[in-house]
Design an enzyme around this catalytic site. Structure first.
Site, PDB file in Angstrom:
ATOM      1  N   LYS A 173      38.486  34.472  52.535  1.00 30.89           N
ATOM      2  CA  LYS A 173      37.667  33.762  51.953  1.00 30.89           C
ATOM      3  C   LYS A 173      37.902  32.539  51.072  1.00 30.89           C
ATOM      4  CE  LYS A 173      35.560  34.177  48.291  1.00 30.89           C
ATOM      5  NZ  LYS A 173      34.880  32.942  48.110  1.00 30.89           N
ATOM      6  N   GLU A 248      48.450  34.594  41.888  1.00 34.70           N
ATOM      7  CA  GLU A 248      49.221  33.494  41.363  1.00 34.70           C
ATOM      8  C   GLU A 248      48.004  32.864  40.534  1.00 34.70           C
ATOM      9  OE1 GLU A 248      50.045  30.245  40.022  1.00 34.70           O
ATOM     10  OE2 GLU A 248      49.284  29.409  42.046  1.00 34.70           O
ATOM     11  N   CYS A 282      48.144  24.179  39.949  1.00 37.08           N
ATOM     12  CA  CYS A 282      48.503  25.200  39.228  1.00 37.08           C
ATOM     13  C   CYS A 282      49.681  24.892  38.416  1.00 37.08           C
ATOM     14  CB  CYS A 282      48.623  26.545  39.880  1.00 37.08           C
ATOM     15  SG  CYS A 282      49.087  26.342  41.421  1.00 37.08           S
ATOM     16  N   GLU A 382      45.079  26.656  29.573  1.00 35.01           N
ATOM     17  CA  GLU A 382      44.844  25.909  30.946  1.00 35.01           C
ATOM     18  C   GLU A 382      43.606  25.067  30.871  1.00 35.01           C
ATOM     19  OE1 GLU A 382      44.278  27.730  34.847  1.00 35.01           O
ATOM     20  OE2 GLU A 382      45.980  26.823  35.604  1.00 35.01           O
TER      21      GLU A 382
HETATM   22  O1  TXE Z   1      38.433  30.024  39.916  1.00 33.98           O
HETATM   23  P1  TXE Z   1      37.948  31.575  40.416  1.00 33.98           P
HETATM   24  P2  TXE Z   1      37.259  29.009  40.043  1.00 33.98           P
HETATM   25  C1  TXE Z   1      41.479  28.389  37.202  1.00 33.98           C
HETATM   26  C2  TXE Z   1      41.189  26.788  36.431  1.00 33.98           C
HETATM   27  C3  TXE Z   1      39.686  26.747  36.881  1.00 33.98           C
HETATM   28  C4  TXE Z   1      39.403  28.165  36.809  1.00 33.98           C
HETATM   29  C5  TXE Z   1      38.000  28.423  37.426  1.00 33.98           C
HETATM   30  O2  TXE Z   1      41.490  26.854  35.141  1.00 33.98           O
HETATM   31  O3  TXE Z   1      39.137  25.898  36.050  1.00 33.98           O
HETATM   32  O4  TXE Z   1      40.442  28.957  37.287  1.00 33.98           O
HETATM   33  O5  TXE Z   1      38.078  27.999  38.802  1.00 33.98           O
HETATM   34  C6  TXE Z   1      37.214  34.063  44.289  1.00 33.98           C
HETATM   35  N1  TXE Z   1      36.358  39.156  43.382  1.00 33.98           N
HETATM   36  N2  TXE Z   1      42.036  28.122  38.536  1.00 33.98           N
HETATM   37  O6  TXE Z   1      35.870  29.451  39.432  1.00 33.98           O
HETATM   38  O7  TXE Z   1      36.649  32.133  40.206  1.00 33.98           O
HETATM   39  C7  TXE Z   1      36.295  32.687  44.154  1.00 33.98           C
HETATM   40  O8  TXE Z   1      35.195  32.781  45.216  1.00 33.98           O
HETATM   41  C8  TXE Z   1      37.160  38.279  44.391  1.00 33.98           C
HETATM   42  C9  TXE Z   1      43.596  28.000  38.613  1.00 33.98           C
HETATM   43  O9  TXE Z   1      37.250  28.169  41.206  1.00 33.98           O
HETATM   44  O10 TXE Z   1      39.101  32.643  40.215  1.00 33.98           O
HETATM   45  C10 TXE Z   1      37.481  31.785  44.841  1.00 33.98           C
HETATM   46  O11 TXE Z   1      37.688  31.964  46.288  1.00 33.98           O
HETATM   47  N3  TXE Z   1      37.170  37.137  44.701  1.00 33.98           N
HETATM   48  C11 TXE Z   1      43.965  28.142  40.173  1.00 33.98           C
HETATM   49  C12 TXE Z   1      38.620  32.498  44.074  1.00 33.98           C
HETATM   50  O12 TXE Z   1      38.396  33.714  43.851  1.00 33.98           O
HETATM   51  C13 TXE Z   1      36.564  36.396  43.663  1.00 33.98           C
HETATM   52  C14 TXE Z   1      43.183  27.620  41.197  1.00 33.98           C
HETATM   53  C15 TXE Z   1      39.196  31.578  43.125  1.00 33.98           C
HETATM   54  O13 TXE Z   1      37.993  31.431  42.016  1.00 33.98           O
HETATM   55  C16 TXE Z   1      35.893  36.803  42.664  1.00 33.98           C
HETATM   56  C17 TXE Z   1      41.775  27.688  40.920  1.00 33.98           C
HETATM   57  C18 TXE Z   1      35.888  38.397  42.515  1.00 33.98           C
HETATM   58  N4  TXE Z   1      35.406  39.010  41.477  1.00 33.98           N
HETATM   59  C19 TXE Z   1      41.297  27.863  39.811  1.00 33.98           C
HETATM   60  N5  TXE Z   1      35.411  35.907  41.665  1.00 33.98           N
HETATM   61  C20 TXE Z   1      45.365  28.134  40.318  1.00 33.98           C
HETATM   62  N6  TXE Z   1      46.168  29.330  39.973  1.00 33.98           N
HETATM   63  O14 TXE Z   1      46.022  27.030  40.719  1.00 33.98           O
HETATM   64  C21 TXE Z   1      35.772  34.922  42.173  1.00 33.98           C
HETATM   65  N7  TXE Z   1      36.378  35.060  43.541  1.00 33.98           N
END
Ligand code: TXE
Length: 498
Positions: A173, A248, A282, A382
């Site tokens: 996904k 991660e 990240c 972050e």
């Molecule tokens: O992340 P999400 P978002 C951090 C960064 C950013 C913040 C929000 O600070 O501003 O997170 O980003 C899926 N069950 N990072 O909203 O929501 C979602 O659809 C299962 C750090 O994009 O964590 C997407 O595919 N899956 C980071 C993925 O999770 C779920 C990289 C990430 O989304 C879910 C990105 C659920 N309940 C953001 N809810 C890094 N570590 O590099 C959402 N998702």
């Protein structure tokens, strides 16, 4: 014409009954494609297809699985420019980095393909005669891969390469900000000839589709990259099924600049570390901790260099930094800039959204630098955007204490020419990765990648030989060819006792 995508399972794209959403270019606002929000029935159908393919896929000899990975790598290489441009158009990193994103997937597929001819287990001596003991890796079953938008081809590449070579069908996904990158990547796998069911891609919201994948009884491991709160939720949900989870979850990565650092080298590293991918890695350099003896000269040079970076359309080869990925990201970053100002941090350069003309259509923010101190939010949270926080340290010990004072532990770096600081920092910095005289970014696929503290569990190590751990379990095998019942511990005791 904007292309309307479906869901990929059972070896082909299917029309969906779900509502549709757009994916847009964050530099221009242009709609690139539309995707469905998979319904619960479609999620179930995708997972059923994956489960149905498992027996055959796990029994396909690993070297043969490796050949398919190599073929996928070859196809991605052939399409690298096209894929790189999709990454840049959909996510906003500059085109050189868009190509790099694709290259990472190519590299990991090439590396993982070789794992198909290794995948070493152990042979271990038995305590009994005429008995052999060994361990072999077993694939866990269909796995869920939930990925973010910041490395929209590389991260799916890391996760799927490891899962597929291990013998696990994947249910992938992508983030709803980058489904087109996901679809183009899946098209490469399809063209490479993975059997029907082995590759599934489902799009939709995290709370429905993501949650649905994690909670489904037939999903036997989950690999997730994203935000901390979502990661914790995924961890809890997976714990209820007692399945493996790779997480991660980001960082607040620091470069330490010692007083003997080469200033030019340091500046090149800081610019790339802090403002590459508009700070949305990240491993982005989010803090610069500077020895007080060189603080003024470092800050002077930093401000001058950051102010010169050219911000604009990331498809333009001359642009240094593109937009942040979405309206939400822009809002979050601008909020942090306001927090910095309110808490009394000194804004050294940047701090504004770019407006006027073409800028009005995109989420473009100036490269921003604040002088702050360790208690402030900018020094601890972050931000995930082009905002660098600079902190002053008294000496090496103080710099390390500041570096370690955050809740994350992904990447770290020190610039010094003094062997004492270089070698001590390799032990002292609480992080999964330490760079010496290089910025906090630049992971290579043949080495483990992951962190400590709230970056994620320390057994999450993507890439490298450790990548297989997420998707396999160890089976221990005893072969007794003595022709009689031999009892471990009991017979051994007799032998030893005479
Ligand atoms: O992340 P999400 P978002 C951090 C960064 C950013 C913040 C929000 O600070 O501003 O997170 O980003 C899926 N069950 N990072 O909203 O929501 C979602 O659809 C299962 C750090 O994009 O964590 C997407 O595919 N899956 C980071 C993925 O999770 C779920 C990289 C990430 O989304 C879910 C990105 C659920 N309940 C953001 N809810 C890094 N570590 O590099 C959402 N998702």
């Amino acid at each position: 014409m904007v292309q309307e995508y479906g869901l990929f399972f059972n070896g082909k794209w299917h029309k969906s009954e779900g509502k549709r959403f757009d994916t847009r270019n964050p530099a221009t606002g242009e709609v690139l494609a539309t995707f469905p929000m998979a319904t619960p029935a479609e999620v179930a159908a995708g997972i059923k297809a994956a489960k149905g393919s498992f027996e055959k896929w796990r029994k396909t000899p690993a070297p043969r699985r490796g050949e398919l990975l190599l073929e996928a790598a070859r196809i991605m290489k052939q399409k690298k420019e096209e894929l790189g441009r999709v990454v840049t158009s959909e996510m906003g990193k500059v085109i050189a980095e868009g190509r790099g994103d694709v290259q990472e997937a190519i590299d990991f597929y090439t590396y993982a393909a070789g794992e198909g001819r290794r995948m070493f287990g152990e042979t271990v001596p038995s305590e009994l005669p005429n008995k052999m003991c060994l361990t072999v890796r077993m694939p866990v079953g269909p796995v869920g891969l939930i990925t973010p938008w910041n490395f929209p081809v590389a991260i799916p590449g890391w996760k799927s390469g490891a899962a597929l070579i291990a013998g696990c069908p994947i249910v992938f996904k992508p983030s709803s900000l980058t489904p087109l990158c996901g679809a183009k990547f899946v098209d490469c796998l399809d063209e490479a000839g993975f059997p029907p069911g082995v590759v599934t891609m489902l799009t939709g919201s995290g709370s429905n589709v993501g949650d649905g994948i994690v909670a489904h009884p037939d999903i036997r491991a989950v690999s997730f990259t994203g935000g901390v709160d979502t990661g914790k939720h995924v961890y809890e949900s997976a714990a209820k099924k007692m399945i493996k989870v790779g997480l991660e979850l980001g960082g607040k990565n620091a470069i330490i600049a010692m007083d003997d650092a080469n200033l030019d080298l340091l500046m090149d590293g800081v610019m790339f570390g802090a403002f590459g991918t508009a700070g949305q890695r990240c491993t982005a350099t989010s803090r610069l901790i500077v020895h007080e003896r060189v603080y003024d000269s470092v800050v002077g040079e930093l401000v001058e260099r950051a102010a010169k970076l050219k911000v604009g359309n990331p498809l333009d080869e001359k642009v240094d930094m593109g937009p942040v990925a979405s309206a939400d990201q822009e809002k979050k970053v601008l909020e942090y800039i306001e927090i910095g100002k309110k808490e009394g941090d000194k804004l050294l350069t940047g701090g504004n959204k770019l407006r006027g003309g073409v800028y009005d259509r995109g989420f473009l923010i100036q490269p921003t630098v604040f002088a702050t101190d360790r208690k402030k939010r900018l020094a601890n949270e972050e931000i995930f955007g082009p905002v660098l926080s600079v902190l002053k340290a008294k000496d090496y010990e103080d710099a390390v204490a500041i570096a370690n004072s955050v809740k994350y532990g992904l990447s770290s770096s020190i610039y010094t020419n003094d062997l004492r600081w270089a070698f001590r920092s390799m032990q002292d910095l609480e992080a999964g990765i330490t760079y010496v005289n290089a910025p906090t970014i630049g992971a290579e696929v043949q080495l483990p990648f992951g962190g400590t503290k709230e970056t994620g569990p320390t057994d999450t190590r993507e890439a490298g030989t450790t990548a297989l751990e997420e998707f396999t379990y160890w089976k221990t095998i005893y072969v007794d060819y003595s022709g009689r019942l031999q009892k471990a511990q009991i017979d051994t005791a007799k032998l030893v006792g005479g």
